[in-house]
Design a protein around this motif. Structure first.
Motif, mmCIF file in Angstrom:
data_model
loop_
_atom_site.group_PDB
_atom_site.id
_atom_site.type_symbol
_atom_site.label_atom_id
_atom_site.label_comp_id
_atom_site.label_asym_id
_atom_site.label_seq_id
_atom_site.Cartn_x
_atom_site.Cartn_y
_atom_site.Cartn_z
ATOM 1 N N THR A 7 0.845 -1.191 0.000
ATOM 2 C CA THR A 7 0.000 0.000 0.000
ATOM 3 C C THR A 7 0.883 1.244 0.000
ATOM 4 O OG1 THR A 7 -1.539 1.315 1.350
ATOM 5 C CG2 THR A 7 -0.185 -0.273 2.532
ATOM 6 N N ILE A 8 0.365 2.321 -0.591
ATOM 7 C CA ILE A 8 1.136 3.565 -0.543
ATOM 8 C C ILE A 8 0.701 4.426 0.639
ATOM 9 C CG2 ILE A 8 1.670 3.643 -3.014
ATOM 10 C CD1 ILE A 8 -0.598 5.792 -3.247
ATOM 11 N N VAL A 453 -1.068 -2.527 -5.550
ATOM 12 C CA VAL A 453 -0.655 -1.806 -4.344
ATOM 13 C C VAL A 453 -1.817 -0.884 -3.962
ATOM 14 C CG1 VAL A 453 1.071 -0.239 -3.387
ATOM 15 C CG2 VAL A 453 1.720 -1.860 -5.201
ATOM 16 N N SER A 454 -2.342 -1.007 -2.750
ATOM 17 C CA SER A 454 -3.532 -0.238 -2.380
ATOM 18 C C SER A 454 -3.340 1.249 -2.644
ATOM 19 C CB SER A 454 -3.867 -0.431 -0.895
ATOM 20 O OG SER A 454 -3.876 -1.792 -0.554
ATOM 21 N N VAL A 547 -13.483 5.213 -14.972
ATOM 22 C CA VAL A 547 -12.291 4.424 -14.671
ATOM 23 C C VAL A 547 -12.496 3.708 -13.342
ATOM 24 C CG1 VAL A 547 -9.778 4.447 -14.649
ATOM 25 C CG2 VAL A 547 -11.004 6.449 -15.489
ATOM 26 N N ALA A 548 -12.166 2.440 -13.316
ATOM 27 C CA ALA A 548 -12.164 1.704 -12.053
ATOM 28 C C ALA A 548 -10.779 1.089 -11.922
ATOM 29 C CB ALA A 548 -13.256 0.642 -12.041
ATOM 30 N N PRO A 549 -9.831 1.874 -11.392
ATOM 31 C CA PRO A 549 -8.426 1.451 -11.412
ATOM 32 C C PRO A 549 -8.159 0.254 -10.498
ATOM 33 C CG PRO A 549 -8.648 3.799 -10.872
ATOM 34 C CD PRO A 549 -10.001 3.199 -10.788
ATOM 35 N N GLU A 550 -8.935 0.137 -9.421
ATOM 36 C CA GLU A 550 -8.655 -0.917 -8.438
ATOM 37 C C GLU A 550 -9.927 -1.698 -8.114
ATOM 38 O OE1 GLU A 550 -6.400 0.567 -5.010
ATOM 39 O OE2 GLU A 550 -5.641 2.250 -6.193
ATOM 40 N N TRP A 551 -10.794 -1.865 -9.095
ATOM 41 C CA TRP A 551 -12.089 -2.510 -8.816
ATOM 42 C C TRP A 551 -11.879 -3.925 -8.280
ATOM 43 C CZ3 TRP A 551 -14.081 -7.070 -10.617
ATOM 44 C CH2 TRP A 551 -13.350 -7.700 -11.634
ATOM 45 N N MET A 552 -12.824 -4.398 -7.475
ATOM 46 C CA MET A 552 -12.754 -5.802 -7.054
ATOM 47 C C MET A 552 -14.129 -6.445 -6.907
ATOM 48 S SD MET A 552 -13.768 -6.265 -3.644
ATOM 49 C CE MET A 552 -14.732 -5.006 -2.851
ATOM 50 N N SER A 553 -15.193 -5.685 -6.685
ATOM 51 C CA SER A 553 -16.459 -6.332 -6.327
ATOM 52 C C SER A 553 -17.328 -6.622 -7.542
ATOM 53 C CB SER A 553 -17.237 -5.436 -5.358
ATOM 54 O OG SER A 553 -17.681 -4.276 -6.028
ATOM 55 N N GLU A 554 -18.280 -7.508 -7.361
ATOM 56 C CA GLU A 554 -19.263 -7.759 -8.421
ATOM 57 C C GLU A 554 -20.038 -6.485 -8.719
ATOM 58 O OE1 GLU A 554 -20.482 -12.424 -7.613
ATOM 59 O OE2 GLU A 554 -21.364 -10.884 -6.344
#
Ligand code: XCC
Ligand code: SF4
Length: 628
Positions: A7-8, A453-454, A547-554
């Protein structure tokens, strides 16, 4: 652990050290354990839809037992993700609609934005003349609830879209009917032995996603504004440094404002504040996480403790009396982390019970009493805090938040020449886009994903866009990232290009605007749709992007799909599990362009992704050349 690769966020670094010292496992430890993830899962070509499976596609086994090929399997998995996401957003919306049905003048839930209710009632042909506002509210709530399962017709909100867009949906047959119906249709069609055609699976995914964006999420946002007030511009702070040493710290995590609003009220209850003092604290300090945090920061300026990836770390501070959650994005791991400290991990929803938590059910019928009980539990827990175990990291950033579409109009009014143009329109924004002072506007939204990286991709892309005179609007954990890294401040204007900085000065906004929670992506649809209508264009003609740079969910998959189906190009920083089917990639990242005027682009390098977005935005500007 190489924290810099995790993570930053420097607060997170401090707390990861503490977690290690305290012997607490976090998602970052588990991430290391998952170094090589299952290739079939990553590509989406593992099927376990029926009991003959799981069937995995390999060169030697190119078809499942039923004969489904990689395209069918990937397509079904993708469609189910969209259905899952739509179900989550929309079920949240349904609860808010039920809450509105319960609203009353002397009850827990009141109507706070009457004007917005009346506008909606008129849109929906609900009689308003000479009626009590609560009668109107109850009828509007019933109409909304019908949008979930009405037997005939298509969704009501579709007519709010620009006409050319509506025509595209109609011609393609992707106008959503009722929300539940679209979800059920996907679950049915992806059952073994139904749809065996990837084109058709993506087609129905788009229709269901539109039910998410233009129906469920719209209801979620509009009804929340009506019940809890439409957000206005306000100041707040973000990151774990907002926790306070000498106060009862309560973290609100989850999604639905019906609970969080009651907690906000209860935390101001003089009896509970007095009790906190009796316990030796200076008062009660509320802080939010994830989308419920966004909801309460937008409406009350409640400070943001952090994002999705900081939920465990918040407890690791040892300074949190209660982590109060409702639904969605809550790590089951919190139960175990809370066990290591005095923190009460309080679950409240029958839809999201978690083993090892303290379950205190919240019901809209007894909302304030429930909220009171829950906050009291937190306050009483202050005495159990172990001072030796407390470490509140220092960093926090100021942020200006509260940019509902209405608040944006209010800011734009500052530059309207009232002799020429009417106030309260998006015209100044349209003018800035047309003249090129603003090159474009981009929604940077969504989660944090442990694959990267978060926060890195969010912050890199936002900075790059504003430097290039592109206004950024954000929701969800993207908004939390922007707030934490100071991008929602006046000072951030110096990171902006000249054009954007000028606009920010004139309208008095930061270069990155907080639009709210993820259901509030519907606010983005409103603003883009409104601007397109004003210019007599379609949404696909504007220099805008998602933009969804760090998407994860359905939920994010559903959002991305409805944004594309709305004609807005969508850029992902994480590859969805579709690469197992060349045909799926061909459609999603190519052919959709001809169907809906927008497509997906994926690039896992944030710098590169930002450059692609900037180039594409510049290309879109040709549409303005044909305008007078
Ligand atoms: Fe959840 Fe909504 Fe994603 Fe954050 S952004 S991780 S979905 S809280 Ni919505
Ligand atoms: Fe295998 Fe077909 Fe069953 Fe999927 S539906 S698990 S591919 S047999």
């Amino acid at each position: 652990m190489d924290k810099k690769m995790m993570t930053i966020d420097l607060n997170s670094h401090v707390l990861l050290d503490k977690a290690e010292k305290d012997g607490v496992e976090t998602m970052y430890d588990r991430k290391q354990g998952f170094k090589s993830q299952c290739g079939f899962g990553l590509q989406g070509n593992c099927c376990r839809i029926c009991g003959m499976g799981p069937c995995r596609i390999t060169p030697k086994t190119p078809r499942g037992i039923c004969g489904a090929d990689e395209h069918v399997i990937v397509g079904r998995n993708f469609a189910r993700m969209v259905a899952g996401g739509t179900a989550a957003h929309s079920d949240h919306a349904r609860d808010i609609a039920h809450t509105m049905a319960l609203s009353s003048r002397d009850g827990n839930y009141k109507i706070r934005d009457e004007e917005k209710l009346i506008i909606l009632a008129k849109e929906w042909d609900v009689e308003t003349e000479g009626r009590d506002i609560y009668d109107i509210a109850h009828e509007v709530a019933d109409v909304a609830l019908m949008e979930f399962g009405k037997p005939h017709g298509v969704a009501r909100f579709l007519k709010n879209a620009p006409e050319p867009r509506q025509k595209i949906w109609k011609d393609l047959g992707i106008e959503p009917r009722a929300i539940d119906r679209e979800i059920a249709t996907i679950m049915h069609s992806t059952h073994i032995g139904c749809t065996g055609d990837i084109d058709s699976l993506i087609h129905m995914s788009l229709r269901t996603a539109l039910a998410d964006g233009w129906v469920g999420s719209m209801i979620g946002t509009r009804f929340s504004d009506i019940l809890f007030g439409t957000p206005t511009v306000r100041e707040t702070e973000a990151n774990l440094g907002v926790l306070e040493d000498n106060k009862v710290n309560i973290i609100l995590h989850g999604h639905e404002p019906s609970l969080s609003e009651m907690i906000v009220l209860a935390s101001e209850d003089p009896e509970l504040v007095a009790l906190a003092k009796e316990m030796g604290a200076d008062g009660i300090n509320l802080a939010g996480m994830c989308c419920t945090g966004n909801e309460v920061t937008m409406r009350h300026g409640v400070k943001t403790a952090g994002d999705f990836h900081q939920q465990e770390l918040a407890i690791v501070t040892g300074a949190v009396e209660a982590m109060i959650v409702d639904v969605q994005c809550i790590f089951p791991a919190l139960a175990k982390v809370a066990d290591c400290y005095h923190t009460k991990f309080i679950t409240t929803s029958p839809k999201a019970k978690i083993a090892g938590s303290t379950y205190m059910e919240f019901s809209e019928e007894t909302a304030y009493a429930d909220g009171y009980k829950i906050v009291k539990e937190a306050v009483l827990n202050f005495k159990n805090r172990d001072k030796e175990k407390v470490l509140i990291p220092e960093l926090k950033s100021k942020a200006t938040v509260g940019y509902s579409a209405d608040a944006i109009l209010g800011q734009l009014d500052r530059v309207v020449n009232s002799h020429i143009d009417p106030a309260g329109t998006l015209k100044p924004l349209a003018d800035c886009l047309k003249s090129g002072v603003l090159r474009g506007a981009v929604g940077v939204v969504g989660c944090n994903n442990a694959k990267g990286v978060s926060n890195l991709a969010h912050v890199t892309i936002m900075k790059e866009l504003i430097k290039n005179d592109i206004l950024v609007v954000t929701t969800g954990c993207g908004a939390s990232a922007a707030a934490k890294f100071g991008l929602m401040t006046k000072e951030a204007r110096k990171l902006a290009g000249k054009g954007l900085a000028t606009v920010c000065d004139l309208v008095d906004i930061p270069p990155v605007l907080h639009l709210g929670s993820c259901v509030d992506c519907s606010r983005i649809l409103d603003v883009v749709g409104g601007t397109a209508k004003l210019l007599d264009m379609d949404m696909s003609d504007l220099p805008v992007a998602g933009v969804a740079p760090e998407w994860m969910s359905e939920k994010a998959v559903a959002i991305g799909s409805y944004v594309v189906a709305s004609g807005i190009d969508t850029y992902l920083g994480v590859m969805p599990p579709v690469t197992g089917s060349s045909r799926a990639v061909e459609i999603l990242c190519g052919e959709l362009q001809d169907m809906v005027g927008a497509k997906f682009t994926v690039n896992e390098n944030p710098q590169e992704l930002a450059q692609i977005i900037i180039q594409d935005i510049e290309k879109k500007r040709v549409h303005f050349e044909n305008l007078v």
